[in-house]
Design a protein around this motif. Structure first.
Motif, PDB file in Angstrom:
ATOM      1  N   THR A  58     -88.250 -67.299 -99.623  1.00  0.00           N
ATOM      2  CA  THR A  58     -88.314 -66.878-100.326  1.00  0.00           C
ATOM      3  C   THR A  58     -87.354 -65.575-101.177  1.00  0.00           C
ATOM      4  O   THR A  58     -85.855 -65.400-102.436  1.00  0.00           O
ATOM      5  N   GLY A  61     -83.810 -67.234-101.033  1.00  0.00           N
ATOM      6  CA  GLY A  61     -83.776 -68.221-103.014  1.00  0.00           C
ATOM      7  C   GLY A  61     -83.181 -67.240-103.711  1.00  0.00           C
ATOM      8  O   GLY A  61     -82.813 -67.225-105.219  1.00  0.00           O
ATOM      9  N   ARG A  90     -79.936 -68.296-108.064  1.00  0.00           N
ATOM     10  CA  ARG A  90     -80.977 -69.231-108.116  1.00  0.00           C
ATOM     11  C   ARG A  90     -80.360 -70.478-109.233  1.00  0.00           C
ATOM     12  O   ARG A  90     -81.016 -71.514-108.729  1.00  0.00           O
ATOM     13  N   TYR A  95     -84.225 -76.051-105.447  1.00  0.00           N
ATOM     14  CA  TYR A  95     -86.061 -75.423-104.641  1.00  0.00           C
ATOM     15  C   TYR A  95     -86.972 -77.112-104.949  1.00  0.00           C
ATOM     16  O   TYR A  95     -86.751 -77.170-105.846  1.00  0.00           O
ATOM     17  N   PHE A  97     -91.151 -77.694-103.379  1.00  0.00           N
ATOM     18  CA  PHE A  97     -91.826 -76.896-102.770  1.00  0.00           C
ATOM     19  C   PHE A  97     -93.154 -78.163-102.018  1.00  0.00           C
ATOM     20  O   PHE A  97     -93.485 -79.063-102.261  1.00  0.00           O
ATOM     21  N   ALA A 164     -83.614 -81.933-107.529  1.00  0.00           N
ATOM     22  CA  ALA A 164     -82.710 -80.990-106.984  1.00  0.00           C
ATOM     23  C   ALA A 164     -81.245 -80.597-106.950  1.00  0.00           C
ATOM     24  O   ALA A 164     -80.572 -79.392-106.787  1.00  0.00           O
ATOM     25  N   LEU A 173     -83.204 -75.208-100.157  1.00  0.00           N
ATOM     26  CA  LEU A 173     -84.422 -74.344 -99.427  1.00  0.00           C
ATOM     27  C   LEU A 173     -86.132 -75.213-100.209  1.00  0.00           C
ATOM     28  O   LEU A 173     -86.455 -75.894-101.201  1.00  0.00           O
ATOM     29  N   ASP A 175     -89.791 -75.607 -98.930  1.00  0.00           N
ATOM     30  CA  ASP A 175     -91.470 -75.570 -98.037  1.00  0.00           C
ATOM     31  C   ASP A 175     -92.079 -76.057 -98.416  1.00  0.00           C
ATOM     32  O   ASP A 175     -92.761 -76.237 -98.928  1.00  0.00           O
TER      33      ASP A 175
END
Ligand SMILES: Nc1ncnc2c1ncn2[C@@H]1O[C@H](COP(=O)(O)OP(=O)(O)OP(=O)(O)O)[C@@H](O)[C@H]1O
Length: 248
Positions: A58, A61, A90, A95, A97, A164, A173, A175
């Motif tokens: 985080t 990012g 950003r 991103y 997730f 994304a 990124l 996660d």
């Protein structure tokens, strides 16, 4: 693929520390992180639960403010950056997730399109065609008008990957992108991510506990107790890791 990697880091971290809490409750969660990520690399960050991986992701990012050390992203120092600079940063990062975070009231196409609407350089009349084209490239051309509730977990994650990557970010990124998926869907999702990123020359940092996908990385880095460490002995003993490695 390594010949695509340029020598300019897209992310450059020096002596980064991070703390949560105040006073007696202040707790150090990242210690002396030094790391460079290069253009076109796929890097997996792995390590025990609570070791600080998400905190580091985080920070990279621009999703939380850096407190000390130096963190340069796409040539810009993030330490001391203001809100506007972080917002701008950003927009250049994709991103992904564990929970796909699709908007339930928008179709797959509209969810993907939304990412383009945040950027000024795309023309309104091109957006649908671009959204459909990237959905086709993640194998969901025939699901463009479906709402998330009628898609499987793997399909939703592929929509999130399309969302994304549609705006061609320099950095992705991710996660735990496979945590909610079965083995086959997880594998499919990361392979799609890998293919699109290679086509676009995008750098991926992927945080995962999923040993089945470690072989997609150009480089694996390990975190323990807030520090980046050399490959721990415990990892070498993981049967899954050894089996994925033997494919290559
Ligand atoms: N907002 C917060 N406030 C206080 N402590 C936090 C906060 N977020 C995380 N922590 C703590 O910081 C440490 C690192 O958490 P982090 O989520 O970065 O670890 P992680 O390696 O990503 O874990 P996991 O693999 O379980 O997701 C943990 O001890 C966690 O409890």
């Amino acid at each position: 693929m390594n010949n695509q990697l340029s020598t300019n880091p897209v992310i450059s971290i020096h002596n980064l520390d991070h703390y949560f809490g105040q006073g007696d409750l202040r707790k150090q969660v990242l210690s002396d992180i030094n790391l460079k990520l290069y253009s076109g690399e796929i890097v997996i960050l792995t390590g025990p639960s609570g070791s600080g991986k998400t905190t580091l992701l985080t920070l990279m990012g621009g999703l939380r403010s850096a407190q000390s050390g130096s963190l340069q992203i796409l040539g810009q120092e993030i330490l001391g950056a203001n809100k506007q600079q972080l917002t701008q940063l950003r927009q250049q990062i994709g991103y992904i997730f564990q929970a796909h975070n699709l908007l339930a009231f928008l179709t797959a196409k509209e969810n993907v399109r939304m990412s383009l609407e945040l950027h000024d350089e795309y023309l309104e009349q091109d957006m649908d065609a671009k959204a459909i084209s990237i959905l086709e490239s993640v194998g969901l051309g025939n699901r463009a008008d479906y709402y998330p509730e009628s898609l499987s977990g793997g399909q939703k994650q592929r929509v999130a990957i399309a969302r994304a990557l549609i705006s061609h970010p320099k950095i992705i990124l991710a996660d735990e992108p496979t945590a909610a998926l079965d083995s086959k869907s997880g594998r499919d999702a990361v392979e799609i991510m890998q293919r699109l990123a290679q086509e676009q020359g995008c750098t991926i940092l992927l945080v995962t506990h999923d040993n089945r996908i470690l072989d997609i990385a150009n480089r694996i880095i390990y975190m323990e107790d807030g520090r980046l460490v050399p490959k721990p002995d415990s990892v070498a003993a993981e049967p899954n890791l050894n089996s994925t490695r033997t494919h290559h």
